[in-house]
Design an enzyme around this catalytic site. Structure first.
Site, PDB file in Angstrom:
ATOM      1  N   HIS A   1     -10.304 -39.739   2.344  1.00 31.38           N
ATOM      2  CA  HIS A   1     -10.894 -40.925   2.940  1.00 31.38           C
ATOM      3  C   HIS A   1     -11.519 -40.541   4.282  1.00 31.38           C
ATOM      4  O   HIS A   1     -11.143 -39.546   4.903  1.00 31.38           O
ATOM      5  CB  HIS A   1      -9.826 -41.988   3.182  1.00 31.38           C
TER       6      HIS A   1
ATOM      7  N   CYS B   1     -15.960 -41.244   2.750  1.00 31.77           N
ATOM      8  CA  CYS B   1     -16.837 -42.346   3.126  1.00 31.77           C
ATOM      9  C   CYS B   1     -17.463 -42.055   4.490  1.00 31.77           C
ATOM     10  O   CYS B   1     -16.808 -41.494   5.372  1.00 31.77           O
ATOM     11  CB  CYS B   1     -16.053 -43.657   3.197  1.00 31.77           C
TER      12      CYS B   1
END
Length: 499
Positions: free
Chosen positions: A175, A217
């Site tokens: 992430h 991301c």
């Protein structure tokens, strides 16, 4: 606060829509799948060609998460290791960071086995346990990159002890958020710390060229406006500076993992570059060739439906070099030439790659929602009336409540600092292309720490709000004022600091 039931129903609608995207017919192979167990897996084939004419190949592989819901990140890293070993890199030159908590996790239907695609073989066998558990830290990662053995805490002690003629490959998957990458142990890995380490490595003259692949991301924000083009470093990222990256091989999608798995098996950008490497001759395929192939697949044929913009940073001229320079060469691919469609189509392809070649749009899920999908599937698969069912539902509702708390707290913080009309606009503002996320990175770290002290951990999900804190710094807000406002915001939302 919204009723948890309504939140839960919203998730049901979200997942139901994703499930509806499954095609009516599945490949017969899904039913006849064969999971290759560690004891049955094909041995890694190495080649004597482990030295390139001008030096040694090194690699750092990093899975920045933990937990079975993040299965895909460690699966990505294990798969990358197998590719590099088949390419001839030695274990002594590959450094692996992974929490190592999924292979024998109670939820893993095949203990000791990790797969990275629905029909894939075990990729866990043989993977070095250099830095696992509490040793997967920012400090150790940067020390490994710089070859600083004295700064290592725990782990194998292995570092990239490279020389001026050596080539280095780095792959990170997890992430992320604007200007930050996740790690399973705090603190986060901030962009400025990565860039400073890369500059220091270049100044030391201990490598010739370096290639970095990043799955996260907003991963473009790690390098946007920060990475100079004169360090002999070439980077590609899964997404640009303002968008999510995507999980793939997830439950309820096509292709889907075997039904006994209720988590995503891989990440779209990551499996794209790895599955591309496995069906090409790396002595023929260039970095640019792979970039184009991965970009096409990750963008879903340039539609960006369940996809993202793969980006390039650093010394773009390096993309003319062959993959072989960094990943080695797998003898099994010797007779495959770039552009040989017949050979490519007849080779053993993953289901996702095969769907891509047919021109169909695949269905993925962004990294944040992939976590919710896992929790939903965990709840769905638990036996009705069991304690596991109750616990799974509680875990799901708690996660969604935590997300709601973060979203509302940061929104209110912006309104208190900049006014109810201007607040949301200021927090969401995106700087022009080519500018870094923030000017004062020390301010950003301080702002984040202050918020977490008063309002609780940002967690994996909360990293998406890093741009808001950066914009608060860019607006010149004093850290003491922020601390007061954070305390006020989270007291209003019912959160007590230290709770």
């Amino acid at each position: 606060m919204d009723c948890p039931c309504s939140i839960f129903f919203s998730l049901f609608v979200l997942v139901a829509c994703a499930a509806a995207a499954i095609t009516a017919t599945r490949l017969q192979a899904l039913e006849d799948r064969l999971i290759v167990l560690a004891s049955e897996a094909s041995p890694v084939l190495t080649t004597a060609d482990d030295e390139i004419p001008t030096g040694t190949r090194w690699a750092i592989l990093v899975a920045g998460s933990k937990g079975y819901g993040n299965y895909r990140h460690q699966a990505d890293v294990c798969h990358a290791y197998q590719i590099l070993r088949r390419g001839g890199l030695k274990d002594e030159n590959i450094v692996v960071f992974m929490y190592d908590d999924i292979a024998y996790h109670p939820s893993n239907p095949y203990p000791g086995v990790i797969i990275n695609s629905p029909y894939g073989a075990d990729v866990y066998a043989g993977v070095p346990k250099d830095y696992t558990g509490k040793d997967v830290t920012v400090g150790n990662l940067l020390a490994v990159l710089l070859g600083n053995k004295t700064a290592i805490t725990g782990g194998s002690g292995k570092v990239v002890d490279s020389n001026p003629n050596d080539h280095i490959f780095i792959f990170y998957t997890d992430h992320g958020g604007p200007g930050v990458l996740g790690m399973p142990n705090h603190p986060y890995l901030f962009a400025i710390d990565i860039i400073q380490a890369l500059k220091e490595k270049h100044l030391a003259g201990t490598y010739k060229e370096m290639v970095i692949y990043v799955e996260a991301c907003e991963s473009g924000s790690i390098f946007e406006g920060l990475l100079p083009d004169d360090l002999n470093i070439y980077v590609t990222t899964a997404s640009n500076a303002v968008e999510d990256s995507w999980g793939t091989y997830c439950p309820g999608m096509d292709p889907s993992p075997p039904p006994e798995y209720y988590t995503c098996l891989g990440d779209l950008y990551s499996v794209s570059w790895m599955e591309d490497s496995e069906v090409h001759n790396t002595k023929d395929e260039t970095l640019k060739d792979q970039y184009d192939n991965v970009k096409a697949r990750t963008s879903n044929h340039d539609t960006y439906f369940s996809g993202s913009h793969v980006m390039q940073y650093g010394n773009i001229k390096m993309d003319r070099e062959e993959l072989y320079t960094y990943m080695g060469f797998d003898p099994a691919n010797e007779n495959i030439s770039t552009g040989s469609e017949n050979q490519l189509l007849s080779s053993s392809l993953s289901p996702g790659f095969r769907i891509f070649l047919t021109g169909k749009k695949s269905v993925g899920i962004n990294q944040h929602d992939a976590d919710l999908l896992y929790l939903w599937q965990k709840y769905e698969m638990a036996n009705e009336g069991s304690s596991e069912k109750v616990d799974a539902r509680l875990e799901l509702v708690e996660e969604m409540s935590h997300r709601l708390h973060l979203d509302r707290s940061i929104d209110l913080l912006g309104k208190l600092l900049f006014g109810f009309e201007q607040g949301p606009t200021v927090l969401k503002a995106v700087r022009p292309l080519g500018q870094p996320l923030v000017d004062d990175w020390a301010c950003l770290k301080t702002m984040v720490n202050s918020f977490q002290f008063h309002c609780g951990s940002l967690s994996q999900y909360g990293m998406k709000h890093m741009r808001a804190f950066a914009n608060i710094c860019n607006a010149g807000v004093d850290e003491h004022i922020l601390a007061v406002k954070c305390a006020e915001v989270c007291e209003r939302n019912g959160y007590m600091s230290g709770a």
